[in-house]
Enzyme design. Structure first.
Site, PDB file in Angstrom:
ATOM      1  N   LYS A 125      76.957  29.824  58.711  1.00  0.00           N
ATOM      2  CA  LYS A 125      76.330  29.929  57.394  1.00  0.00           C
ATOM      3  C   LYS A 125      76.952  31.023  56.535  1.00  0.00           C
ATOM      4  CE  LYS A 125      71.800  27.985  58.610  1.00  0.00           C
ATOM      5  NZ  LYS A 125      72.127  27.537  59.975  1.00  0.00           N
ATOM      6  N   GLU A 209      67.719  36.584  53.668  1.00  0.00           N
ATOM      7  CA  GLU A 209      67.592  35.947  52.362  1.00  0.00           C
ATOM      8  C   GLU A 209      66.170  36.163  51.853  1.00  0.00           C
ATOM      9  OE1 GLU A 209      70.497  32.014  52.705  1.00  0.00           O
ATOM     10  OE2 GLU A 209      68.330  31.800  52.926  1.00  0.00           O
ATOM     11  N   HIS A 244      60.768  22.912  61.372  1.00  0.00           N
ATOM     12  CA  HIS A 244      61.993  23.010  60.559  1.00  0.00           C
ATOM     13  C   HIS A 244      62.932  21.826  60.773  1.00  0.00           C
ATOM     14  CE1 HIS A 244      60.907  27.083  59.367  1.00  0.00           C
ATOM     15  NE2 HIS A 244      60.685  27.361  60.638  1.00  0.00           N
ATOM     16  N   ARG A 301      79.175  16.147  59.010  1.00  0.00           N
ATOM     17  CA  ARG A 301      79.029  14.916  59.794  1.00  0.00           C
ATOM     18  C   ARG A 301      78.169  13.936  59.018  1.00  0.00           C
ATOM     19  NH1 ARG A 301      73.715  15.538  61.031  1.00  0.00           N
ATOM     20  NH2 ARG A 301      72.982  17.640  61.501  1.00  0.00           N
TER      21      ARG A 301
END
Length: 504
Positions: A125, A209, A244, A301
């Site tokens: 990330k 974040e 999630h 993908r």
């Protein structure tokens, strides 16, 4: 395949390095293109549908995936043994493994996917953020590098403002992720996130974040060829999640304006361009309550939810992947692509929604799929088969399509009512709950849908009604058939997804 490889390659046989519904879905598109297919299978999948459907099948080891589907050397050896030129990894398993992608290239084979470098950059990330920043893609305020100094990170968290989110750099699925509500909890939650990330991904790198309190999960499908052409195929709304992880997806989103759609699409194309992306990929964004969007990550993908995009665009994404891997130029440009209608997908998992969605294993004693206009079922099972404990518990993807969102939802409710599965618990009842909930119907929901609206009691009415009907039937075994039918009709619940269980 190298991003600079411009000549067309001959692909006459593909090995599918996967199993279940995605293996079958890839094989069907390949067959329509006149391409032979090779299945690989573990001991648990010896009698699986993808094994029977393929032109040939090769055994690759014991049931556990780390001894079969995750062993790159076995996949490459099987590919060479079968004389296949290309490998399609599907999703999951080795599909985003840059090391495997390099092994395929080193073996002189074609991977139907992006370059190892693109996978490596977007697989983390933080490096993905760094690549996206070259194009000024909107980012959630936070740190742009892995946290090395906890005290310094805590200061930055205070600057950003609580609540904040600590996230693992190397993975997803909610692992290595912690929400921190106040500064006093920061150090403890940081240690927990690092420990979980190290355990799950072998990499304890984390970053922070700002936590978006009412987020929607919006992703953009992209396609890039080896000639520098990149397009987006609009968005998918993936905000109904548990742990999630997505359960319900739709395309297009009910909240995006055309202006925001174009902005997000351009950003997604720029993210793909930042790594010279080839093949099918998905750029994921978070959308806040003000409809401001921020880059999350890129999945290198095919996505589980790709069928909803196929239905609203008329594009077969697997065929496009194969054409791109063959060196073909995209046969359409951005202006050619239009949204037509609406599609909704429910992931039918072998899970018990009444027990925190815990996986359920067993035998599919009854398995009958819905039919009719606007209904698509991508599955890999049939009646009498067992659900293996070794792999993801998804049985099927149920997708419905309509001229608009209302029709797609109505068809999903009807299709769920027709879907007959006994022997195991599934997410069908949960899907019906979602489709009929006012928040979903109005489009006024976010990623907290399950936490806000769903609990074990949400399905209690259906269970009690079914039990009552069963009791009436049992007590009326010696009564006339018409009497039983009449009693059953009087007991019909407001949510009748289980009405097809009433058999005489």
């Amino acid at each position: 395949m190298s991003e600079n490889q411009n000549h067309k390659l001959k692909i006459s046989k593909i090995l599918i390095a996967n199993r279940g519904e995605i293996a079958l879905r890839i094989m069907r598109s390949a067959k329509e293109m006149g391409i032979k297919t090779v299945a690989v299978f573990s001991e648990a999948d010896r009698n699986a549908l993808h094994v029977r459907y393929a032109d040939e099948a090769i055994f690759i080891g014991p049931a556990p995936s780390n001894q079969s589907y995750l062993v790159g050397e076995k996949i490459i050896e099987a590919c060479k043994q079968a004389g296949a030129e290309a490998i399609h990894p599907g999703y999951g398993f080795l599909s985003e493994n840059a090391g495997f992608a390099q092994m395929v290239a080193d073996a002189g084979l074609i991977l139907i996917g992006p370059s190892p470098l693109a996978m490596e950059i977007m697989g983390n990330k933080l490096s993905a953020k760094a690549a996206a920043l070259k194009y000024n893609i909107p980012m959630v305020p936070g740190t742009e590098e892995a946290i090395k100094d906890v005290a310094e990170a805590k200061e930055r968290a205070i600057e950003v403002g609580f609540p904040i989110l600590i996230k693992a750099a190397a993975g997803g699925g909610g692992k290595g992720m912690r929400i921190v509500e106040k500064a006093d909890d920061f150090e403890e939650q940081m240690q927990l996130a690092v420990s979980e990330a190290t355990s799950a991904f072998g990499d304890g790198s984390v970053f922070i974040e700002r936590y978006v309190t009412s987020p929607r999960h919006i992703e953009i499908q992209v396609l890039g060829d080896t000639h520098g052409n990149i397009v987006h195929l609009f968005e998918r709304e993936c905000s109904v999640q548990r742990r999630h992880q997505k359960v319900v997806e739709e395309a297009p989103s009910s909240v995006l304006t055309e202006e925001i759609r174009q902005q997000m699409g351009k950003c997604a194309v720029d993210v793909a361009r930042s790594v010279n992306y080839t093949g099918a990929g998905t750029v994921e964004f978070i959308l806040d309550e003000n409809l401001d969007f921020f880059f999350l990550e890129m999945n290198t993908r095919l996505q589980v939810e790709h069928p909803v995009t196929e239905l609203i665009t008329g594009i077969d994404l697997v065929k496009e992947q194969i054409k791109i891997a063959s060196g073909e130029v995209l046969s359409f440009n951005q202006e050619d692509l239009k949204i037509n209608g609406h599609a909704v997908e429910l992931r039918v998992y072998a899970e018990d929604p009444k027990n925190n969605f815990l996986p359920d294993i067993g035998t599919l004693q009854t398995y009958k799929t819905p039919k009719g206009n606007g209904v698509r079922v991508d599955d890999g099972f049939e009646q009498g088969m067992d659900i293996p404990i070794y792999y993801d518990p998804m049985i099927a993807k149920l997708i419905t399509y309509g001229k608009d969102r209302t029709e797609a939802i109505e068809r999903m409710i009807r299709a769920i009512a027709e879907y007959e599965i006994t022997g195991i618990e599934t997410t069908l009842a949960f899907g019906n709950f979602v489709m009929q909930h006012e928040a979903f119907k109005t489009g006024n929901f976010d990623t907290h849908f399950v936490g806000k609206y769903f609990n074990a009691d949400s399905l209690k009415v259906e269970d009690e009604t079914e039990a009552l009907i069963a009791a009436v039937i049992a007590s009326a075994l010696f009564e006339k058939k018409s009497d039983v039918i009449s009693a059953g009709e009087h007991l019909k619940s407001s949510s009748d997804w289980r009405k097809n269980r009433l058999k005489y």
